[in-house]
Design an enzyme around this catalytic site. Structure first.
Site, PDB file in Angstrom:
ATOM      1  N   HIS A 254       6.169  -0.786  -2.505  1.00 46.37           N
ATOM      2  CA  HIS A 254       5.702  -0.086  -3.715  1.00 46.37           C
ATOM      3  C   HIS A 254       5.793   1.430  -3.554  1.00 46.37           C
ATOM      4  O   HIS A 254       5.155   2.173  -4.292  1.00 46.37           O
ATOM      5  CB  HIS A 254       4.273  -0.500  -4.074  1.00 46.37           C
ATOM      6  CG  HIS A 254       4.198  -1.884  -4.667  1.00 46.37           C
ATOM      7  ND1 HIS A 254       3.019  -2.499  -4.991  1.00 46.37           N
ATOM      8  CD2 HIS A 254       5.177  -2.761  -4.995  1.00 46.37           C
ATOM      9  CE1 HIS A 254       3.269  -3.704  -5.488  1.00 46.37           C
ATOM     10  NE2 HIS A 254       4.570  -3.889  -5.496  1.00 46.37           N
TER      11      HIS A 254
ATOM     12  N   THR B 223      -4.785  -9.855   0.317  1.00 46.60           N
ATOM     13  CA  THR B 223      -3.962  -9.950  -0.891  1.00 46.60           C
ATOM     14  C   THR B 223      -4.661 -10.789  -1.957  1.00 46.60           C
ATOM     15  O   THR B 223      -5.425 -11.695  -1.645  1.00 46.60           O
ATOM     16  CB  THR B 223      -2.586 -10.584  -0.571  1.00 46.60           C
ATOM     17  OG1 THR B 223      -1.858 -10.743  -1.787  1.00 46.60           O
ATOM     18  CG2 THR B 223      -2.731 -11.938   0.092  1.00 46.60           C
TER      19      THR B 223
ATOM     20  N   ASP C 177      -0.457   4.172   0.712  1.00 47.19           N
ATOM     21  CA  ASP C 177      -1.029   5.097   1.696  1.00 47.19           C
ATOM     22  C   ASP C 177      -0.210   5.053   2.983  1.00 47.19           C
ATOM     23  O   ASP C 177       0.744   4.289   3.095  1.00 47.19           O
ATOM     24  CB  ASP C 177      -2.506   4.759   1.956  1.00 47.19           C
ATOM     25  CG  ASP C 177      -2.681   3.361   2.563  1.00 47.19           C
ATOM     26  OD1 ASP C 177      -1.919   2.990   3.464  1.00 47.19           O
ATOM     27  OD2 ASP C 177      -3.599   2.640   2.111  1.00 47.19           O
TER      28      ASP C 177
ATOM     29  N   CYS D  54      13.998  11.736  -7.141  1.00 50.93           N
ATOM     30  CA  CYS D  54      14.686  12.236  -8.323  1.00 50.93           C
ATOM     31  C   CYS D  54      15.207  11.045  -9.119  1.00 50.93           C
ATOM     32  O   CYS D  54      15.965  10.236  -8.600  1.00 50.93           O
ATOM     33  CB  CYS D  54      15.837  13.154  -7.914  1.00 50.93           C
ATOM     34  SG  CYS D  54      16.845  13.669  -9.313  1.00 50.93           S
TER      35      CYS D  54
ATOM     36  N   ASN E  80       0.837  -1.205   0.000  1.00 51.40           N
ATOM     37  CA  ASN E  80       0.000   0.000   0.000  1.00 51.40           C
ATOM     38  C   ASN E  80       0.870   1.252   0.000  1.00 51.40           C
ATOM     39  O   ASN E  80       1.843   1.334   0.740  1.00 51.40           O
ATOM     40  CB  ASN E  80      -0.900   0.025   1.243  1.00 51.40           C
ATOM     41  CG  ASN E  80      -1.851  -1.159   1.273  1.00 51.40           C
ATOM     42  OD1 ASN E  80      -2.120  -1.766   0.241  1.00 51.40           O
ATOM     43  ND2 ASN E  80      -2.335  -1.491   2.441  1.00 51.40           N
TER      44      ASN E  80
HETATM   45 ZN   LIG Z   1      18.467  14.741  -8.126  1.00 44.76          ZN
END
Ligand SMILES: [Zn+2]
Length: 181
Positions: A48, A116, A33, A56, A31
């Site tokens: 995830h 799941t 959240d 970046c 999740n």
């Molecule tokens: Zn960077």
């Protein structure tokens, strides 16, 4: 998502961690959240990614943000423009913390999957590895899942109802054992 509150299932994990401080209880979640955080749990691994961060893609710098990230924004670390994306694992990208999770799976005594489909890999394979290395495996799910035959015990129903009950029993059981020793 920011307004959502954790349910009794999330809170039961926190209760386990607080009541059994001598036992390491890790939370590996798909999740994005922050409901585990809101429930007060510790040792959380967002494989995830998570919604309150951006990353970046040039230098890997992760920063907290709950607002929009514009496509012309400059990375505060490498100062390259337009490389920031939500710190969420997209299809085709590698899930995070896989080395840490593999170590946990080979060392744990108990593996509990909650809510799941058992379809999305690599998480769907976690139970196999844990079982191979001797963990007792439990599944808490609304309905039987794709790989439910891998689990020693399958507890069907709303996890927000079934899991807190289980957690309470587990706490009592472990505390009783500790008192006997
Ligand atoms: Zn960077």
């Amino acid at each position: 998502m920011m307004k959502a509150s954790p349910n009794m299932g999330h809170r039961a994990i926190t209760m386990l961690q607080q009541e059994l401080p001598d036992i390491t209880i890790n939370v590996v979640t798909q999740n994005v959240d922050l409901l585990h955080e809101k429930a007060g749990s510790k040792n959380i691994y967002h494989i995830h990614g998570q919604i309150d961060e951006c990353i970046c893609t040039n230098c890997g710098y992760v920063m907290k943000t709950l607002g929009d990230v514009e496509s012309d924004e400059v990375c505060p670390q490498c100062h390259v423009q337009g490389m920031l994306k939500p710190n969420i694992v997209f299809f085709g990208e590698m899930p995070k913390y896989m080395n840490e999770v593999e170590k946990m799976l080979t060392e744990c005594d108990m593996f509990i999957a909650i809510g799941t489909s058992g379809i999305v890999y690599p998480a769907a394979g976690f139970v196999q590895l844990a079982k191979l290395y001797g963990a007792k495996t439990y599944l808490f799910n609304l309905e039987s899942c794709h790989n439910s035959s891998m689990f020693d015990e399958e507890i069907l129903g709303k996890a927000s109802k079934t899991f807190p009950k289980f957690a309470e029993q587990l706490i009592n059981e472990i505390k009783r054992k500790d008192n006997k020793v």
